[in-house]
Design an enzyme around this catalytic site. Structure first.
Site, PDB file in Angstrom:
ATOM      1  N   LEU A   1     -11.955  -1.423   4.551  1.00  0.00           N
ATOM      2  CA  LEU A   1     -12.327  -2.833   4.341  1.00  0.00           C
ATOM      3  C   LEU A   1     -13.087  -2.997   3.031  1.00  0.00           C
ATOM      4  CD1 LEU A   1     -13.393  -4.152   7.871  1.00  0.00           C
ATOM      5  CD2 LEU A   1     -11.289  -4.627   6.612  1.00  0.00           C
ATOM      6  N   GLY A   2     -12.558  -2.402   1.968  1.00  0.00           N
ATOM      7  CA  GLY A   2     -13.103  -2.657   0.633  1.00  0.00           C
ATOM      8  C   GLY A   2     -12.624  -4.019   0.146  1.00  0.00           C
TER       9      GLY A   2
ATOM     10  N   ARG B   1     -15.979   2.588   6.769  1.00  0.00           N
ATOM     11  CA  ARG B   1     -17.048   3.575   6.851  1.00  0.00           C
ATOM     12  C   ARG B   1     -18.359   2.984   7.346  1.00  0.00           C
ATOM     13  NH1 ARG B   1     -16.445   7.063   1.460  1.00  0.00           N
ATOM     14  NH2 ARG B   1     -16.208   4.935   0.731  1.00  0.00           N
TER      15      ARG B   1
ATOM     16  N   LYS C   1      -1.153   4.702  -4.154  1.00  0.00           N
ATOM     17  CA  LYS C   1      -0.200   5.331  -5.084  1.00  0.00           C
ATOM     18  C   LYS C   1      -0.342   6.846  -5.136  1.00  0.00           C
ATOM     19  CE  LYS C   1      -3.547   3.624  -8.259  1.00  0.00           C
ATOM     20  NZ  LYS C   1      -4.219   2.533  -7.582  1.00  0.00           N
TER      21      LYS C   1
ATOM     22  N   GLU D   1       4.500  -1.979  -1.504  1.00  0.00           N
ATOM     23  CA  GLU D   1       4.617  -2.874  -2.671  1.00  0.00           C
ATOM     24  C   GLU D   1       3.377  -2.830  -3.547  1.00  0.00           C
ATOM     25  OE1 GLU D   1       6.061  -4.520  -5.295  1.00  0.00           O
ATOM     26  OE2 GLU D   1       7.409  -5.275  -3.737  1.00  0.00           O
TER      27      GLU D   1
ATOM     28  N   GLY E   1     -16.654  -3.884 -15.077  1.00  0.00           N
ATOM     29  CA  GLY E   1     -16.023  -3.465 -13.826  1.00  0.00           C
ATOM     30  C   GLY E   1     -14.532  -3.227 -13.943  1.00  0.00           C
TER      31      GLY E   1
ATOM     32  N   LYS F   1       2.016   5.862 -10.464  1.00  0.00           N
ATOM     33  CA  LYS F   1       2.836   4.658 -10.271  1.00  0.00           C
ATOM     34  C   LYS F   1       4.246   4.886 -10.812  1.00  0.00           C
ATOM     35  CE  LYS F   1      -1.261   1.697 -10.582  1.00  0.00           C
ATOM     36  NZ  LYS F   1      -2.134   1.006 -11.566  1.00  0.00           N
TER      37      LYS F   1
END
EC number: 1.1.1.3
Lengths: 440, 440
Positions: free
Chosen positions: B12-13, B46, B107, B131, B189, B207
């Site tokens: 759940l980031g 977590r 990925k 996707e 960021g 990728k």
């Protein structure tokens, strides 16, 4: 492996012949991707005698495409006849009624009868697939129908007609007139003998109506598209666009607006730095503005036998693999009615090219009429002709000279009212040219 | 309506939270598109205490994501933990073993274990959908897997890492060094505290390995990708590129070559007029060259919570609608082994920036070594520094000065041999800079 998937191809023009060849050439990949062998088992076309360079051994020939559509020998019908009525419509209706999947490239048919056909497909639980109907080889139908369900779309717009983009590109790069470029496009086979359908924007409108329905979940409303073509664009407009940092493209735009959805086709000024402005020649492009992905742009071939066949074959593979989803992304019963927003209420920036009499006070008179309606001007460019300048260096020759305005956002109704007032003041030597601006 | 489709979200980031919100927000569209209600019924992360601004009422919390993967409460597991090993791998394996569909954005996991996971999914008849794993919000996986089955792909290439493109864009527009831009990217960021994975090209390589498999039907071979990052690019290279009509982009390129498929990640000179050269900042783009469509380019966001969630939710809708097709476009048993083509055999144009001693005959010496190996030069640009010029206006200062060559197509082995000979001649003051050129 399950039974093979049997195709009936109605219409053996450039695209139809390319589909027949492609299905044979890509047999291994198609069976690997779908789990079934895919074969063309029946074809139909007007002229049986014509040599298309196709090996039709073992393929049943139908003189009557409707008989092909009803034949027990096919699981899916590929309609490549074209046209919104007549044989194409009869074939698609007969196929759906017989419970066969339909794959079509026919934008006119879908734009005018898409809702009814989608309903017929739903009733029988079969697919109605039409990737090739909008933007040719670009998989935009799939992207809108399956790629963005997490997004609320705000706007979809694109260059959907290669003929128009080819003409505008040559006008821009070579300083030619519309008429000269059209003649060349006809000679090269990029434009039809009667080019009206392409250059006046109707082809773009059909494609836009399809994309609108997919993007917004609304019922098809081809009649609700406001349409304006490129025949009135002059080399001077392209020069002015270049100077002001824009290019002119014929865009189809569908956009959420107050009270509904705007659908409009018109020559458009797009910023030179935008992705869509880079698209030159017969290439197409579609941009989707949506809340989660932001901006997504797809660029590729809009027409051509092989590129269109590529889209048709992608649909064939989906259907053979068992993909039967609502044609326009949701069941017809759950499509929202399309609320039209009239162009008078369209809000945006405008390029206005006036032809005024070269005399003192004209620019001030024009600016005053704009200011009265609270239309703010981003730029105002007066360009005196050499002839006018040679007759009177003080700007009192009375000769017709161009005066170009770029406005900030205003409604089209307000702009038109201001132009009417300017005309009533006797300031104009010719009818004004008005080109809408679309920003990223 | 059939039973609702129950999702377990592991991780759940930023992306996971965006997926949970998007599934709720788009409930009406998702059910219309798929014929089923789609609900998140279980989550795992977590730190249970952290406030994510999510309403988790009625959703089961699992401290152990593997327990979530095995839970009878979910039909599909959405893996957003990340990393090629550890918890992410355990979750995906447990879910597939339990016969649950898997949707992942991971990925690294796919690049390293994709084939085995695809096989496990096939064995259970469930979907493995990814996707979001390549080019974030751009639906390129769908386009390659489902949109182009009629095409033989010749090449697929793209800007697949937003961090690198952001850095190169700022270096180009502001004349800054790599180090300065990296620092800014970290502050904003856009880059991690340890940026190696992004700036040295490994993220792009993962990728690319996924796109290669989809485009060519080959087994994944992440280890076979030749990788070079952007940390050695200097402001001078960007200035020279500009003068020569190019931009520098970090590209991942997979291409049919004699004997197999080249997979390479490296800074690349692309013509300024190409679609891919217009892509600035954190935006991604992928171009596919294929026999039927010609060139198809998709441009959009490569990262970000909402854009990535958009791709995850598109996969969720496909799986909920019953779309279970081979993960990489064909059953694993029918994937072709990947034949590597070593970079020494790569053939293309090269930009070579040498730092030579400012003295007579150096350019001639360099050109001779190239000519001996039949390397043809398109341009040769000598740029004397002001310092060198002020010391000796006749070009005999002995100061290090740049000498830039653009070659026509040659193999990398030949180019490197010529550079070795030039170095052995004592002509170089520094190691040469070599940047490959990719033409449309």
């Amino acid at each position: 492996m399950t039974q093979s998937f049997r195709l009936g191809v109605a219409g053996l023009g450039t695209v139809g012949a390319a589909v027949v060849r492609m299905v044979a050439r890509r047999a291994e990949t198609l069976s690997a991707a779908t789990g079934r062998a895919i074969r063309v088992t029946a074809v139909s076309s007007r002229d049986r005698g014509r040599d298309r360079g196709l090996d039709l051994t073992g393929i049943t020939w139908f003189d009557d495409p409707v008989a092909l559509a009803r034949s027990g020998e096919v699981d899916a019908v590929v309609e490549l006849i074209g046209g919104s009525e007549g044989a194409a419509k009869a074939v698609v209706e007969a196929a759906l009624a017989a419970g066969k999947h339909v794959i079509t490239a026919n934008k006119a048919l879908l734009a005018h009868h898409g809702a009814g056909l989608a309903e017929a497909a739903e009733a029988k639980g079969v697919a109605l697939a039409f990737e090739a109907s909008a933007a040719g080889g670009i998989p935009i139908v799939k992207a809108l129908r399956e790629g963005l369900p997490g997004n609320a779309v705000n706007r979809v717009y694109g260059i959907l007609n290669g003929t128009c983009n080819y003409i505008l590109t040559r006008m821009e790069l070579e300083g030619l007139t519309f008429e000269a470029c059209l003649k060349d496009a006809q000679a090269l086979g990029y434009a039809e003998a009667d080019p009206t359908f392409d250059v006046e924007g109707f082809d773009t409108a059909h494609k836009l109506a399809i994309l609108t329905s997919l993007a917004f979940g609304t019922t098809l409303d081809a009649e609700g598209v406001s349409v304006e073509g490129i025949s009135a664009i002059t080399p001077l407009d392209l020069t002015m666009a270049e100077e002001l940092g824009y290019r002119i493209k014929l865009l189809g735009v569908a956009q959420i607006a107050a009270g509904g959805i705007e659908q409009r086709v018109h020559p458009t000024m797009v910023p030179k730095s935008s992705s869509i402005a880079q698209v030159m020649g017969v290439t197409n492009a579609v941009t989707v503005d949506a809340d989660a992905v932001g901006e997504l742009t797809l660029i590729g071939p809009g027409a051509g036998g092989e590129a269109t066949a590529s889209a048709v074959v992608a649909d064939i593979a989906d259907v053979a693999a068992g993909l039967v989803r609502p044609a326009f992304g949701r069941p017809t019963a759950r499509m929202q009615p399309a609320s039209r927003v009239e162009m008078q209420r369209h809000e945006g920036g405008y390029y206005i090219r006036l032809t005024v009499h070269d005399r003192p006070g004209v620019a001030a008179g024009v600016a005053t009429r704009m200011a009265e309606r609270e239309i703010s001007l981003e730029s105002i460019l007066q360009r005196r002709s050499e002839r006018a300048a040679s007759q009177d260096p003080h700007g009192r020759s009375g000769q017709p000279v161009p005066l170009v305005l770029i406005t900030y956002a205003a409604t089209e109704g307000t702009i038109r009212a201001a132009l009417d007032a300017i005309a009533a003041d006797g300031l104009l030597a010719e009818a004004p040219q008005l080109i809408r601006i679309e920003r990223e």
